[in-house]
Design a protein around this motif. Structure first.
Motif, PDB file in Angstrom:
ATOM      1  N   ASP A  13      93.430  25.609  27.559  1.00 15.81           N
ATOM      2  CA  ASP A  13      93.368  26.750  26.641  1.00 15.81           C
ATOM      3  C   ASP A  13      93.005  26.285  25.227  1.00 15.81           C
ATOM      4  OD1 ASP A  13      94.031  28.362  28.730  1.00 15.81           O
ATOM      5  OD2 ASP A  13      96.137  28.612  28.149  1.00 15.81           O
ATOM      6  N   ALA A  14      93.555  25.135  24.840  1.00 15.17           N
ATOM      7  CA  ALA A  14      93.240  24.618  23.500  1.00 15.17           C
ATOM      8  C   ALA A  14      91.756  24.255  23.421  1.00 15.17           C
ATOM      9  CB  ALA A  14      94.113  23.408  23.192  1.00 15.17           C
ATOM     10  N   ALA A  15      91.239  23.650  24.472  1.00 11.47           N
ATOM     11  CA  ALA A  15      89.814  23.279  24.470  1.00 11.47           C
ATOM     12  C   ALA A  15      88.951  24.536  24.392  1.00 11.47           C
ATOM     13  CB  ALA A  15      89.479  22.478  25.723  1.00 11.47           C
ATOM     14  N   PHE A  16      89.392  25.561  25.125  1.00 13.99           N
ATOM     15  CA  PHE A  16      88.651  26.824  25.077  1.00 13.99           C
ATOM     16  C   PHE A  16      88.715  27.425  23.668  1.00 13.99           C
ATOM     17  CE2 PHE A  16      89.166  31.518  25.400  1.00 13.99           C
ATOM     18  CZ  PHE A  16      87.818  31.812  25.543  1.00 13.99           C
ATOM     19  N   ALA A  17      89.906  27.382  23.045  1.00 16.22           N
ATOM     20  CA  ALA A  17      90.045  27.946  21.689  1.00 16.22           C
ATOM     21  C   ALA A  17      89.136  27.211  20.707  1.00 16.22           C
ATOM     22  CB  ALA A  17      91.497  27.868  21.233  1.00 16.22           C
ATOM     23  N   ARG A  18      88.967  25.937  20.901  1.00 18.79           N
ATOM     24  CA  ARG A  18      88.107  25.165  20.000  1.00 18.79           C
ATOM     25  C   ARG A  18      86.634  25.550  20.207  1.00 18.79           C
ATOM     26  NH1 ARG A  18      88.980  18.862  18.651  1.00 18.79           N
ATOM     27  NH2 ARG A  18      86.906  18.305  17.906  1.00 18.79           N
ATOM     28  N   ARG A  19      86.266  25.674  21.478  1.00 16.56           N
ATOM     29  CA  ARG A  19      84.884  26.074  21.767  1.00 16.56           C
ATOM     30  C   ARG A  19      84.625  27.480  21.228  1.00 16.56           C
ATOM     31  NH1 ARG A  19      82.421  28.964  25.629  1.00 16.56           N
ATOM     32  NH2 ARG A  19      84.008  29.105  27.237  1.00 16.56           N
ATOM     33  N   MET A  20      85.629  28.340  21.442  1.00 17.36           N
ATOM     34  CA  MET A  20      85.503  29.736  20.991  1.00 17.36           C
ATOM     35  C   MET A  20      85.351  29.801  19.471  1.00 17.36           C
ATOM     36  SD  MET A  20      85.818  32.857  22.285  1.00 17.36           S
ATOM     37  CE  MET A  20      84.696  33.710  21.211  1.00 17.36           C
ATOM     38  N   ALA A  21      86.188  29.033  18.768  1.00 17.28           N
ATOM     39  CA  ALA A  21      86.124  29.055  17.301  1.00 17.28           C
ATOM     40  C   ALA A  21      84.738  28.623  16.838  1.00 17.28           C
ATOM     41  CB  ALA A  21      87.204  28.156  16.714  1.00 17.28           C
ATOM     42  N   ALA A  22      84.206  27.584  17.469  1.00 14.43           N
ATOM     43  CA  ALA A  22      82.887  27.089  17.054  1.00 14.43           C
ATOM     44  C   ALA A  22      81.808  28.162  17.246  1.00 14.43           C
ATOM     45  CB  ALA A  22      82.535  25.825  17.825  1.00 14.43           C
ATOM     46  N   GLU A  23      82.004  29.021  18.252  1.00 13.51           N
ATOM     47  CA  GLU A  23      81.022  30.095  18.505  1.00 13.51           C
ATOM     48  C   GLU A  23      81.050  31.169  17.426  1.00 13.51           C
ATOM     49  OE1 GLU A  23      81.244  32.126  22.205  1.00 13.51           O
ATOM     50  OE2 GLU A  23      80.730  30.367  23.395  1.00 13.51           O
ATOM     51  N   THR A  24      82.115  31.212  16.648  1.00 14.60           N
ATOM     52  CA  THR A  24      82.257  32.320  15.700  1.00 14.60           C
ATOM     53  C   THR A  24      81.673  32.019  14.320  1.00 14.60           C
ATOM     54  OG1 THR A  24      84.411  31.638  14.801  1.00 14.60           O
ATOM     55  CG2 THR A  24      84.438  32.972  16.798  1.00 14.60           C
ATOM     56  N   PHE A  25      81.423  30.753  14.025  1.00 14.47           N
ATOM     57  CA  PHE A  25      80.957  30.411  12.678  1.00 14.47           C
ATOM     58  C   PHE A  25      79.531  30.914  12.469  1.00 14.47           C
ATOM     59  CE2 PHE A  25      83.722  26.437  13.458  1.00 14.47           C
ATOM     60  CZ  PHE A  25      84.866  27.191  13.248  1.00 14.47           C
ATOM     61  N   VAL A  26      79.284  31.424  11.276  1.00 19.52           N
ATOM     62  CA  VAL A  26      77.952  31.961  10.995  1.00 19.52           C
ATOM     63  C   VAL A  26      77.293  31.094   9.921  1.00 19.52           C
ATOM     64  CG1 VAL A  26      76.623  33.970  10.275  1.00 19.52           C
ATOM     65  CG2 VAL A  26      78.755  34.288  11.548  1.00 19.52           C
ATOM     66  N   LEU A  27      76.214  30.462  10.305  1.00 20.36           N
ATOM     67  CA  LEU A  27      75.456  29.634   9.352  1.00 20.36           C
ATOM     68  C   LEU A  27      74.567  30.569   8.539  1.00 20.36           C
ATOM     69  CD1 LEU A  27      74.735  26.746   8.428  1.00 20.36           C
ATOM     70  CD2 LEU A  27      72.952  26.729  10.181  1.00 20.36           C
ATOM     71  N   LEU A  28      74.842  30.631   7.232  1.00 19.13           N
ATOM     72  CA  LEU A  28      74.141  31.596   6.383  1.00 19.13           C
ATOM     73  C   LEU A  28      72.917  30.986   5.725  1.00 19.13           C
ATOM     74  CD1 LEU A  28      77.302  33.202   4.732  1.00 19.13           C
ATOM     75  CD2 LEU A  28      75.890  34.187   6.542  1.00 19.13           C
ATOM     76  N   LYS A  29      73.005  29.712   5.409  1.00 14.82           N
ATOM     77  CA  LYS A  29      71.881  29.058   4.730  1.00 14.82           C
ATOM     78  C   LYS A  29      71.919  27.584   5.109  1.00 14.82           C
ATOM     79  CE  LYS A  29      70.001  28.106   0.182  1.00 14.82           C
ATOM     80  NZ  LYS A  29      70.204  28.102  -1.268  1.00 14.82           N
ATOM     81  N   ASN A  30      70.749  26.988   5.291  1.00 15.43           N
ATOM     82  CA  ASN A  30      70.736  25.568   5.650  1.00 15.43           C
ATOM     83  C   ASN A  30      69.442  24.935   5.153  1.00 15.43           C
ATOM     84  OD1 ASN A  30      71.719  23.211   6.696  1.00 15.43           O
ATOM     85  ND2 ASN A  30      71.074  23.635   8.809  1.00 15.43           N
ATOM     86  N   GLN A  31      69.353  24.827   3.840  1.00 14.31           N
ATOM     87  CA  GLN A  31      68.137  24.318   3.207  1.00 14.31           C
ATOM     88  C   GLN A  31      67.869  22.876   3.633  1.00 14.31           C
ATOM     89  OE1 GLN A  31      68.145  25.462  -0.934  1.00 14.31           O
ATOM     90  NE2 GLN A  31      67.095  23.553  -1.427  1.00 14.31           N
ATOM     91  N   ASN A  32      66.632  22.616   3.992  1.00  9.56           N
ATOM     92  CA  ASN A  32      66.203  21.279   4.421  1.00  9.56           C
ATOM     93  C   ASN A  32      67.093  20.685   5.510  1.00  9.56           C
ATOM     94  OD1 ASN A  32      64.215  21.432   2.509  1.00  9.56           O
ATOM     95  ND2 ASN A  32      65.532  20.526   0.927  1.00  9.56           N
ATOM     96  N   SER A  33      67.595  21.547   6.369  1.00 12.55           N
ATOM     97  CA  SER A  33      68.472  21.101   7.463  1.00 12.55           C
ATOM     98  C   SER A  33      69.549  20.133   6.974  1.00 12.55           C
ATOM     99  CB  SER A  33      67.642  20.440   8.573  1.00 12.55           C
ATOM    100  OG  SER A  33      66.727  21.353   9.078  1.00 12.55           O
TER     101      SER A  33
END
Ligand code: NOJ
Length: 759
Positions: free
Chosen positions: A376-396
């Motif tokens: 469940d903890a591993a799933f929660a970590r994967r789930m959390a990572a799915e929720t982050f929204v990258l808004l800007k990423n200049q020059n990668s």
């Protein structure tokens, strides 16, 4: 059958009041009828009484001695009690000491997890991952049920178009279609297929209705809305939850068109029961009936009757029903039949939960609600990572290499407690901080150096509100001293990660904000970090859409990380260092500035629209002097470490009949160099109709995974039900004519085609 039940009931009552354990379970109606016939009016009204346990208090509650109420059968349920032994004790009093032996409902706001804390609901929504969201609710039910809880005050499905309102954190955002899909998933997750299973719990859809449309975004404030907007925008998630079988509904404690939602018969009876067929019970929100007096509706007696007559079944913490309803019956203002109806609904829920068969099934303590579960903890970590929204990423700039010197700076960098966010009543607060997780991820390949840099707010009083109790972390040093330390640390580094934003309770109940920009002290810190000339990655912790206009102009990389739950720190490190590519997409529009609110993607057009919406003022058109009409970051927006290209939008036909359907297919290609997930979105636009059509409305989405260079054709079926809307007369209709189809990875970047709908 009836005689059998009577005999069993009588026999059981002879030996002990706890006849319930001997009752046959195959005839709910007969059982409850029998039970009702034996109950006194006090016992019946007792079932409609829901006080809060003093362990956790979130408002003005009027609570008598809970033990004594349980023992005398004057309690329908209890909530905010957190220990399984205490729950067991109360259940024993109710079942073994009270005359009728009726077990208790035991409620809690299990909103985004119990032991395993998942990201806040707004973050979960940003994953657009419906099966995963359902799984979060399933795990929460499994853990909460082991801790004695049989009823959760979730899902919260209020649509919110106003990020000033702090409770935007608790819902799915601004869209009815996505909100409805999530509402269904959460109800399924909590209740499963069979409520009487040991690890399923009763869901409570809230807050009915329209709580998210509070004027000025100020919590608990007035709502005034057209019925067309209610039915087309705000109601669909509640309706979906009801249709998914939610066993209870919580009314809201705001005014709706001048009436209190708790005493609004049109809402609680006409819409909820008659139109949508709701069969469960309605509980008020916290002290709602008592607060009606404050709104100017008169006495508790009057408001108890009004709430009951409107369709309320259970009174949360007002002590209203238990004090007033018997007299109201005596005075002839309320019938016994009406009381029986409510009590029956409450008893049905208890019956469906299997409590009459085994009142201790949740509180036996035979399962460990707190047991760490690696999967469940591993799933929660994967789930959390799915929720982050990258808004800007200049020059990668992102992902970072886990080498060299990385300066992690900011008030949210080293606080495990603040990772979980609002409504984390069962969180212990002792979670890894981002600093812990980044150091672990880097290991001996590099070095993570740290400075706090600033408090959350210069004003200690505001900070105490945004980080109460277990989240508190105020630093007593002067702002200058903290800033100087941070700059010195930053100067040593190759890259800076700034962990900024809101405290865990900076969004949530009662946490309204008029300014949505970074608080001044954090802004000064960010400016100072940028002035070092080092590349800066900003991680924005928030429970709502915030205003990031200045940051979007000055900071090279920005990622919204919300509040990601107990595994948030590891998940952020996974994304920052590129183990996982970000894939979250906004479900709330991020405004340019507060004056733009409400700003949402599915808006109507004026007679003088601004085309193009380029931010340059044009006289006598609908626009602002200073900013464009569109938001800074729109609904559906979110970048990835790869890029996706959309092509070949094809409709299977350019016409659709009333009994037909068509498909829309689009080719999506991963044009970057790493595997990543993408949320493919489908929008429709009714070009011409009798009620002004929104410019676009989400009608489908699919989350896909593509290898570098891989293409996939995603196909959506469009049928007439997806073209329907509530017209001015509130008939649910699809009108013939042209429809535009839009698909893409963001609401404002879509390929378009169109078809004709013929009746
Ligand atoms: C008040 C909140 O509005 C509601 O969401 C919550 O479920 C109740 N308090 C109970 O804690």
């Amino acid at each position: 059958m009836r005689r059998l039940i009577s005999a069993l009931v009588a026999a059981a009552m002879l030996v002990a009041p706890a006849f319930v354990s001997a009752v046959p379970v195959d005839d709910r109606d007969a059982f409850i009828t029998e039970l009702l016939s034996k109950m006194t009016i006090e016992e019946k009204i007792g079932q409609m009484h829901l006080p809060a346990y003093p362990q956790l208090v979130t408002g003005g509650a009027y609570n008598a001695n809970i033990d004594s109420l349980a023992e005398h059968g004057l309690l329908g349920g209890i909530f905010n009690i957190l220990d399984v032994e205490g729950i067991r004790h109360l259940q024993e009093l109710a079942v073994e000491k009270s005359r009728m032996g009726i077990p208790l409902l035991v409620g809690l706001d299990v909103v985004h997890g119990y032991n395993t804390i998942f990201p806040i609901p707004l973050a979960l929504a940003s994953s657009w991952d419906i099966p995963a969201i359902e799984r979060t609710a399933r795990i929460a039910a499994k853990e909460a049920s082991a801790g004695g809880i049989n009823w959760t005050f979730s899902p919260m499905v209020d649509i919110s178009r106003d990020p000033r309102w702090g409770r935007q954190a608790e819902g799915a955002g601004e869209d009815p279609f996505l909100g409805a899909a999530i509402a269904r998933a959460m109800v399924r997750g909590y209740q499963g297929d069979n409520l009487s299973a040991k690890d399923n719990i009763l869901a409570c859809v809230k807050h009915f209705a329209l709580y998210g449309a509070a004027e000025g975004g100020r919590d608990y404030n007035t709502v005034d809305m057209s019925r067309q907007q209610m039915f087309n925008v705000y109601f669909p998630p509640y309706k979906a939850a009801v249709e998914a079988g939610a066993g209870s509904v919580m009314s809201s404690f705001n005014l709706v068109d001048g009436l209190h939602a708790t005493a609004n018969k049109w809402l609680l009876t006409d819409v909820l029961r008659r139109m949508w067929g709701f069969k469960g019970f309605v509980v008020t929100d916290y002290a709602s009936i008592a607060e009606m007096g404050v709104h100017g509706f008169g006495s508790l007696e009057r408001n108890s009757v009004a709430a009951l007559e409107a369709g309320t079944d259970m009174d949360m913490t007002s002590d209203a029903f238990i004090r007033c309803l018997k007299n109201a019956v005596d005075r002839g203002e309320v019938t016994m039949e009406r009381i029986n109806t409510s009590v029956r609904r409450i008893l049905e829920a208890k019956y469906d939960l299997g409590l009459f068969r085994d009142p201790y099934k949740y509180s036996s303590g035979d399962r460990d609600a707190r047991k760490a579960n690696a999967a469940d903890a591993a799933f929660a970590r994967r789930m959390a990572a799915e929720t982050f929204v990258l808004l800007k990423n200049q020059n990668s700039l992102l992902p970072l290499k886990p080498t060299g010197k990385i300066a992690l700076i900011g008030p949210l960098a080293d606080t495990g407690a603040n990772m979980v966010g609002t409504w984390s009543v069962t969180a212990h607060g002792n979670y890894p901080s981002l600093l812990d997780a980044m150091r672990e991820a880097v290991g001996n390949r590099g070095e993570v150096i740290y400075a706090k840099g600033a408090n959350l707010y210069s004003d200690a009083h505001i900070e105490a509100g945004a980080t109460p109790g277990k989240f508190a972390m105020r630093d007593s040093r002067s702002e200058e001293a903290m800033l100087a330390e941070a700059v010195a640390v930053a100067k040593q580094a190759d890259v800076i990660v700034a962990a900024l934003g809101e405290g865990a309770e900076g969004s949530g109940e009662g946490s309204s904000r008029a300014r949505l920009t970074l608080p001044d002290t954090q802004h000064r810190l960010l400016e100072a970090l940028l002035a070092t000339g080092k590349p800066v990655v900003m991680l924005n912790f928030s429970g709502r859409a915030t205003v990031l206009t200045w940051e979007s102009e000055h900071v090279p990389a920005i990622m919204n990380v919300w509040f990601g739950g107990s595994e948030a720190a590891g998940a952020i490190a996974d994304v920052v260092f590129g183990k996982v590519s970000p894939s979250g997409k906004l479900t709330v529009s991020m405004p340019y500035c507060e004056g733009q609110i409400p700003v949402y993607y599915n808006h109507l057009v004026t007679g003088r629209p601004k085309r193009p919406d380029d931010g340059r003022y044009a006289a006598y058109t609908s626009n602002y002097f200073e900013i464009p009409n569109h938001p800074l970051y729109p609904f559906g927006y979110g970048l990835s470490y790869t890029t996706f290209e959309y092509s070949d939008l094809r409709l299977s036909s350019d016409r659709m009949d009333a009994d037909g359907s068509i498909t829309a297919s689009v080719k999506v290609t991963n044009t970057g160099n790493r595997r990543a997930d993408e949320v493919v979105q489908l929008y429709l636009h009714d070009v011409e109709r009798s009620l002004a059509p929104p410019v676009q409305e989400l009608k489908g989405f699919e989350r896909i995974s593509l290898d570098a260079g891989e293409s996939r054709t995603v196909t959506f079926t469009i049928d007439p039900s997806m073209l329907k809307f509530y017209n001015y007369n509130l008939d649910y209709v699809a009108e013939p004519g042209e429809f535009e189809v839009m698909t893409g990875g963001c609401s404002d970047r879509c390929l378009k085609a169109s078809f004709n709908y013929m009746e």
